[in-house]
Scaffold this motif. Structure first.
Motif, PDB file in Angstrom:
ATOM      1  N   MET A 131       0.820  -1.218   0.000  1.00 27.62           N
ATOM      2  CA  MET A 131       0.000   0.000   0.000  1.00 27.62           C
ATOM      3  C   MET A 131       0.849   1.260   0.000  1.00 27.62           C
ATOM      4  N   ASP A 162      -1.277   3.117  -3.428  1.00 25.81           N
ATOM      5  CA  ASP A 162      -2.606   2.538  -3.526  1.00 25.81           C
ATOM      6  C   ASP A 162      -3.564   3.714  -3.517  1.00 25.81           C
ATOM      7  N   ILE A 218      -6.402   4.190  -2.294  1.00 28.61           N
ATOM      8  CA  ILE A 218      -7.035   4.518  -1.017  1.00 28.61           C
ATOM      9  C   ILE A 218      -6.099   5.353  -0.158  1.00 28.61           C
ATOM     10  N   PHE A 223      -6.150   8.863  -1.330  1.00 31.74           N
ATOM     11  CA  PHE A 223      -7.301   9.608  -0.808  1.00 31.74           C
ATOM     12  C   PHE A 223      -7.092   9.999   0.653  1.00 31.74           C
ATOM     13  N   LEU A 224      -6.617   9.049   1.464  1.00 29.46           N
ATOM     14  CA  LEU A 224      -6.393   9.356   2.882  1.00 29.46           C
ATOM     15  C   LEU A 224      -5.358  10.465   3.045  1.00 29.46           C
ATOM     16  N   GLU A 284      -6.751  13.875   2.278  1.00 28.60           N
ATOM     17  CA  GLU A 284      -7.563  14.449   3.360  1.00 28.60           C
ATOM     18  C   GLU A 284      -6.689  14.859   4.538  1.00 28.60           C
ATOM     19  N   SER A 290     -11.945  16.464  -3.235  1.00 27.20           N
ATOM     20  CA  SER A 290     -11.697  15.125  -2.673  1.00 27.20           C
ATOM     21  C   SER A 290     -12.830  14.182  -3.036  1.00 27.20           C
ATOM     22  N   GLY A 291     -14.064  14.705  -3.080  1.00 30.99           N
ATOM     23  CA  GLY A 291     -15.197  13.878  -3.490  1.00 30.99           C
ATOM     24  C   GLY A 291     -14.994  13.350  -4.904  1.00 30.99           C
ATOM     25  N   LEU A 336     -12.369  10.678  -4.835  1.00 33.23           N
ATOM     26  CA  LEU A 336     -12.877   9.429  -4.261  1.00 33.23           C
ATOM     27  C   LEU A 336     -13.778   8.699  -5.255  1.00 33.23           C
ATOM     28  N   TYR A 337     -14.642   9.448  -5.941  1.00 34.27           N
ATOM     29  CA  TYR A 337     -15.511   8.790  -6.909  1.00 34.27           C
ATOM     30  C   TYR A 337     -14.685   8.188  -8.049  1.00 34.27           C
ATOM     31  N   VAL A 340     -11.666   7.012  -7.688  1.00 35.70           N
ATOM     32  CA  VAL A 340     -11.084   5.782  -7.129  1.00 35.70           C
ATOM     33  C   VAL A 340     -12.124   4.661  -7.166  1.00 35.70           C
ATOM     34  N   ALA A 341     -13.360   4.987  -6.775  1.00 37.89           N
ATOM     35  CA  ALA A 341     -14.412   3.973  -6.752  1.00 37.89           C
ATOM     36  C   ALA A 341     -14.657   3.421  -8.152  1.00 37.89           C
ATOM     37  N   PHE A 392     -11.827   1.179  -9.089  1.00 35.21           N
ATOM     38  CA  PHE A 392     -11.999  -0.093  -8.371  1.00 35.21           C
ATOM     39  C   PHE A 392     -13.050  -0.943  -9.080  1.00 35.21           C
ATOM     40  N   THR A 427      -7.089  -1.517  -6.431  1.00 35.29           N
ATOM     41  CA  THR A 427      -6.792  -0.116  -6.148  1.00 35.29           C
ATOM     42  C   THR A 427      -5.300   0.127  -6.045  1.00 35.29           C
TER      43      THR A 427
END
Lengths: 481, 100
Positions: free
Chosen positions: A66, A124, A126, A129-130, A133, A167-168, A171-172, A174-175, A178, A184
């Motif tokens: 990761m 990775d 995720i 994204f972390l 933020e 960030s939204g 994230l979308y 990334v989704a 995925f 990811t």
């Protein structure tokens, strides 16, 4: 998780723990002695820097792939840590003067830097994204640090809403990725694409959303609307840090993700990146011409600089020039860091309480009253334009050269024209300082002077010996590929 | 079993509503709610695809996202309350004291 994982990310872990402890220790430090908190925060950064430097450049993965720590990440971490140290030096006297001396400031700064470092480690989506933020949320709070000041609060809300929006989008994206690949992790995504098991449309939309989200963070036109207001409203010491750190982190994530996971999508992305780069250079420089407030002028200047940086992304899928172009990006970022922090140090020296002392006319006569300060500002303006032998010149030189090598001569020419055009507004500051008479006042503070000294030395010193810095950047990139 | 397309369709719908809310609404609180809708649209995709591919990782990501969203709410609401106290309004259009 085991011990080797922790050892791999030790600089980051130490910094995050240090920030948390600082938050606690600060409770026992009396209100009028917040300088102690600043020194402790600087110690934490220095410790993280030492830990990063003592590890080799050999890439090392941890936490089941990761995160990755390699030369690219360490090089960028140095940029974040140095700019963190310099912005603590900038902040100390400024916060006291503006009646903002509160200990949380430094803890939040350390959290933001941990987020940036995590961003460079991310392998990775995720974690990307972390990290995004972790670096953004402290910056939202810091930009609203002048409580009960409507401009600062407005800046914080604008930054918060647009930052959360971006960030939204990330994230979308990334989704969707995925969903398209069932992976990811960055190499896994590439593998899925190469085995043709991925849904191409979903992957492309996901990649585009990532690009848009990070363009918001790095202030790429047309996603730059928030920048001038936030840069103007936030405390100057925060803006100085934000314009270096947040931008570099956005570019770092974008570069890592695109190079590792999306080289196969280059046919779709290269023209888009070309357009974004050209648009950002043109719009940033043209609007900067109309500014009379120094903070807004530097905000538009930072947008224009992001346009030059974007140039490094255009040939991202050409294996031949890839290492050169990433090295050129890293090199440019070092120059951008020194120049930007130096210019903001001058702005902080001249700024008065309640948002006064920020207009161009407040700089009239600075050359006579504070010749060293005016000379330093002139140096930074020259570096922003890209006049040899400053570091800014070499940064642009390497970027333009790799763009030409990658076959994008028109873009490099556009960049050259934009740089020449930008001389108009940068020189207006210089003319104002030396050719107009006025009563410019500036603050004398040893820490501010130290920052100015280090940044000027960086701009000139590396400008005279660009080869050694470029070699460092090339070595950092070597193991990435 | 419900086909995956339905989940994706619903998620895209939520995403579009969220985007429209952010771009069109003027009340900071409603903009904020629209932002949460975008995050939840992503969560729905994660969960749906986690079930579809039979991968537990996707479900785990949702926990990360929920934690992050909670942190964002804490900061965002604090800001909105502070601004409402000062201005008695949280209309985004009135946030224009800076020009240039």
């Amino acid at each position: 998780m085991n011990l080797t994982d922790l050892v791999t990310i030790l600089p980051l872990a130490v910094l995050a723990v240090w920030a948390t402890l600082l938050l606690l220790v600060d409770l026992w430090i009396p209100k009028d002695r917040k300088g102690i908190t600043a020194v402790l925060a600087a110690l934490g950064l220095a410790l993280a820097m030492g830990l990063s430097l003592t590890r080799g450049q050999q890439p090392q993965q941890a936490f089941g792939g990761m995160v990755i720590v390699d030369g690219f990440a360490i090089f960028l971490d140095m940029i974040f840590l140095v700019s963190g140290l310099l912005s603590i030096a900038l902040a100390h006297d400024y916060l006291k003067r503006m009646n903002l001396a509160r200990g949380e400031y430094y803890a939040l700064l350390l959290y933001a830097i941990s987020g940036m470092i995590l961003m460079t480690y991310a392998y990775d989506l995720i974690i990307v994204f972390l990290a995004l933020e972790l670096l953004s949320i402290p910056l939202y709070i810091l930009s609203g640090f002048i409580r009960l000041n409507s401009r600062s609060e407005e800046a914080a809300l604008k930054y918060f809403l647009l930052g959360a929006f971006s960030s939204g989008l990330v994230l979308y994206g990334v989704a969707l990725i995925f969903g398209a690949t069932a992976r990811t992790d960055l190499p896994g995504i590439l593998a899925a694409v190469q085995q043709a098991s991925a849904n191409p449309a979903m992957l492309l939309v996901g990649g585009a959303l990532l690009l848009v989200g990070f363009s918001f963070k790095s202030a790429i036109v047309p996603f730059h609307e928030w920048v001038p207001d936030v840069y103007q409203g936030a405390p100057s010491s925060v803006t100085a840090f934000m314009s270096v750190g947040a931008k570099a982190a956005g570019f770092a994530a974008l570069m890592r993700v695109f190079v590792t996971a999306f080289p196969t999508l280059s046919a779709d992305f290269t023209p888009v990146l070309w357009g974004l780069s050209a648009l950002t250079m043109i719009v940033g420089n043209v609007i900067a011409l109309a500014q009379t407030n120094l903070k807004r002028l530097l905000a538009y200047s930072s947008i224009a600089q992001a346009g030059y940086l974007m140039m490094a992304f255009v040939p991202y899928a050409q294996g031949m020039v890839l290492s050169d172009t990433i090295a050129a990006m890293l090199f440019f970022l070092v120059g951008y860091m020194f120049t930007t922090l130096g210019a903001w140090a001058v702005v902080i020296a001249v700024e008065k309480a309640e948002g006064k002392g920020l207009e161009m006319t407040d700089y009239a006569g600075l050359g006579r009253r504070h010749p060293w300060l005016a000379a330093a500002m002139t140096l930074f303006m020259l570096s922003f334009i890209g006049v040899p032998p400053t570091l800014g010149f070499w940064g642009k030189f390497y970027l333009f050269r790799t763009a030409v090598e990658g076959g994008f001569t028109t873009l490099a020419l556009l960049g050259l024209l934009a740089s020449i055009f930008s001389a108009f507004y940068y020189f207006r500051v210089v003319v104002m300082m030396f050719m107009q008479t006025g009563k410019a006042e500036a603050r004398r503070d040893p820490w501010l002077a130290l920052t100015l000294g280090i940044t000027s030395l960086g701009v000139i010193g590396f400008g005279l010996l660009p080869g050694s810095l470029l070699n460092l950047a090339l070595q950092a990139v070597l193991k990435l590929l | 079993m419900i086909p995956i397309d339905y989940f994706v369709g619903l998620s895209v719908l939520m995403f579009v509503v969220g985007i429209a809310g952010v771009l069109l609404r003027r009340n900071a609180l409603v903009v904020f709610m629209s932002l949460e809708l975008i995050l939840n649209a992503a969560n729905l995709l994660f969960v749906a695809f986690a079930a579809y591919y039979e991968l537990l990782a996707g479900q785990l990501f949702v926990f990360f996202v929920m934690t992050v969203a909670a942190a964002e709410v804490a900061v965002g609401l604090a800001l909105i309350v502070e601004i409402f106290r000062a201005k008695k309004s949280i209309d985004v259009d009135q946030m224009s004291s800076m020009k240039g």
